[in-house]
Design a protein around this motif. Structure first.
Motif, short mmCIF file in Angstrom:
data_model
loop_
_atom_site.label_atom_id
_atom_site.label_comp_id
_atom_site.label_asym_id
_atom_site.label_seq_id
_atom_site.Cartn_x
_atom_site.Cartn_y
_atom_site.Cartn_z
N LEU A 39 0.86 -1.18 0.00
CA LEU A 39 0.00 0.00 0.00
C LEU A 39 0.89 1.23 0.00
O LEU A 39 1.79 1.35 0.84
CB LEU A 39 -0.89 0.02 1.25
CG LEU A 39 -1.74 -1.21 1.51
CD1 LEU A 39 -2.36 -1.15 2.89
CD2 LEU A 39 -2.80 -1.34 0.45
N LYS A 40 0.67 2.15 -0.94
CA LYS A 40 1.44 3.39 -1.00
C LYS A 40 0.50 4.57 -0.86
O LYS A 40 -0.56 4.60 -1.46
CB LYS A 40 2.19 3.51 -2.32
CG LYS A 40 3.43 2.69 -2.42
CD LYS A 40 4.16 3.04 -3.70
CE LYS A 40 5.50 2.35 -3.75
NZ LYS A 40 6.25 2.73 -4.95
N SER A 41 0.94 5.54 -0.07
CA SER A 41 0.22 6.80 0.06
C SER A 41 1.26 7.91 0.14
O SER A 41 1.89 8.11 1.18
CB SER A 41 -0.66 6.78 1.32
OG SER A 41 -1.35 8.01 1.45
N GLY A 42 1.45 8.60 -0.97
CA GLY A 42 2.51 9.60 -1.03
C GLY A 42 3.85 8.92 -0.94
O GLY A 42 4.17 8.03 -1.71
N ASP A 43 4.67 9.34 0.04
CA ASP A 43 5.98 8.71 0.25
C ASP A 43 5.92 7.54 1.22
O ASP A 43 6.88 6.78 1.33
CB ASP A 43 6.98 9.75 0.77
CG ASP A 43 7.29 10.82 -0.28
OD1 ASP A 43 7.17 10.50 -1.48
OD2 ASP A 43 7.63 11.95 0.11
N ALA A 44 4.82 7.38 1.95
CA ALA A 44 4.69 6.32 2.94
C ALA A 44 4.22 5.03 2.28
O ALA A 44 3.42 5.05 1.35
CB ALA A 44 3.70 6.74 4.02
N THR A 45 4.77 3.92 2.75
CA THR A 45 4.34 2.61 2.25
C THR A 45 3.97 1.73 3.42
O THR A 45 4.41 1.93 4.55
CB THR A 45 5.45 1.92 1.43
OG1 THR A 45 6.58 1.74 2.27
CG2 THR A 45 5.81 2.70 0.20
N LEU A 85 -3.17 -1.61 7.13
CA LEU A 85 -2.94 -0.40 7.91
C LEU A 85 -2.64 0.72 6.93
O LEU A 85 -1.71 0.62 6.12
CB LEU A 85 -1.76 -0.63 8.86
CG LEU A 85 -1.51 0.40 9.93
CD1 LEU A 85 -2.66 0.43 10.92
CD2 LEU A 85 -0.22 0.08 10.67
N CYS A 86 -3.43 1.79 6.99
CA CYS A 86 -3.25 2.92 6.08
C CYS A 86 -1.86 3.54 6.33
O CYS A 86 -1.52 3.87 7.46
CB CYS A 86 -4.34 3.96 6.29
SG CYS A 86 -4.15 5.42 5.26
N PRO A 87 -1.05 3.70 5.27
CA PRO A 87 0.30 4.25 5.45
C PRO A 87 0.30 5.70 5.94
O PRO A 87 1.22 6.10 6.65
CB PRO A 87 0.93 4.17 4.06
CG PRO A 87 0.09 3.24 3.29
CD PRO A 87 -1.27 3.27 3.90
N SER A 88 -0.69 6.48 5.60
CA SER A 88 -0.68 7.89 6.01
C SER A 88 -1.42 8.11 7.32
O SER A 88 -0.97 8.89 8.16
CB SER A 88 -1.26 8.78 4.91
OG SER A 88 -2.61 8.48 4.70
N VAL A 132 -11.08 5.25 5.86
CA VAL A 132 -11.03 5.85 7.19
C VAL A 132 -10.60 7.31 7.12
O VAL A 132 -11.30 8.21 7.60
CB VAL A 132 -10.08 5.05 8.11
CG1 VAL A 132 -9.97 5.69 9.47
CG2 VAL A 132 -10.54 3.61 8.22
N CYS A 133 -9.45 7.60 6.49
CA CYS A 133 -8.91 8.96 6.48
C CYS A 133 -9.01 9.64 5.11
O CYS A 133 -8.59 10.78 4.96
CB CYS A 133 -7.48 8.97 6.98
SG CYS A 133 -6.33 8.12 5.88
N ASN A 134 -9.53 8.93 4.10
CA ASN A 134 -9.73 9.46 2.75
C ASN A 134 -8.42 9.82 2.05
O ASN A 134 -8.41 10.64 1.14
CB ASN A 134 -10.69 10.65 2.76
CG ASN A 134 -11.43 10.78 1.45
OD1 ASN A 134 -11.62 9.79 0.75
ND2 ASN A 134 -11.82 11.99 1.13
N ALA A 135 -7.32 9.23 2.47
CA ALA A 135 -6.03 9.46 1.81
C ALA A 135 -5.96 8.64 0.52
O ALA A 135 -6.57 7.57 0.42
CB ALA A 135 -4.88 9.05 2.73
N SER A 136 -5.24 9.13 -0.46
CA SER A 136 -5.07 8.43 -1.72
C SER A 136 -4.17 7.21 -1.50
O SER A 136 -3.10 7.32 -0.90
CB SER A 136 -4.46 9.37 -2.75
OG SER A 136 -4.21 8.69 -3.93
N LEU A 137 -4.61 6.05 -1.98
CA LEU A 137 -3.85 4.81 -1.81
C LEU A 137 -3.56 4.19 -3.17
O LEU A 137 -4.43 4.15 -4.04
CB LEU A 137 -4.64 3.78 -1.01
CG LEU A 137 -4.82 4.00 0.48
CD1 LEU A 137 -5.72 2.92 1.05
CD2 LEU A 137 -3.49 4.00 1.18
#
Length: 130
Positions: free
Chosen positions: A11-17, A88-91, A114-119
């Motif tokens: 799972l990637k969200s921005g720079d976090a994986t 687990l959401c990376p962001s 949950v947090c509406n972050a782009s995945l």
């Protein structure tokens, strides 16, 4: 027999994986034949039901008769269907479950419920897609 299998994904969200799990429904040969036969029967039933429609039956009946075996063959070839992704959401660092459509394939983009972050959902390296 339909079984559920799990496959690790990234799972990637921005720079976090992070890591997640893709849950898939898999179908054996018997189940695939049953699903294909149901599709074929439905198309031919629609062909029969469209016979009384005065002008449209010139197009509908041949269309449904041709669509029966074509769609049945496509349905028979489907060996696994994605069900959902959990992880687990990376962001947001929150646990989530994301429902998937049968037509969804990895890699794909979605949003954390949950947090509406782009995945971005990616296959994990070294894991073969069956």
């Amino acid at each position: 027999m339909t079984t559920m299998v799990q496959r690790p994904i990234v799972l990637k969200s921005g720079d976090a994986t992070g890591e997640g799990v893709l849950h898939l429904q898999t179908f054996d040969a018997k189940e695939r034949k049953i699903r294909a036969a149901k599709t074929w029967a439905l198309m031919w039933l629609l062909a029969v039901l469209s016979l009384p429609i005065i002008i449209a039956h010139f197009v509908l009946v041949p269309g449904f008769l041709i669509a029966g075996p074509v769609l049945a063959m496509k349905r028979y070839r489907v060996t696994e269907v994605p069900d959902h992704v959990s992880g687990l959401c990376p962001s947001g660092k929150e646990e989530f479950n994301l429902r998937l459509e049968a037509s969804d394939h990895l890699p794909m983009w979605s949003y954390c419920p949950v947090c509406n972050a782009s995945l971005q959902l990616l296959e994990k390296e070294g894991v073969s897609a069956a």
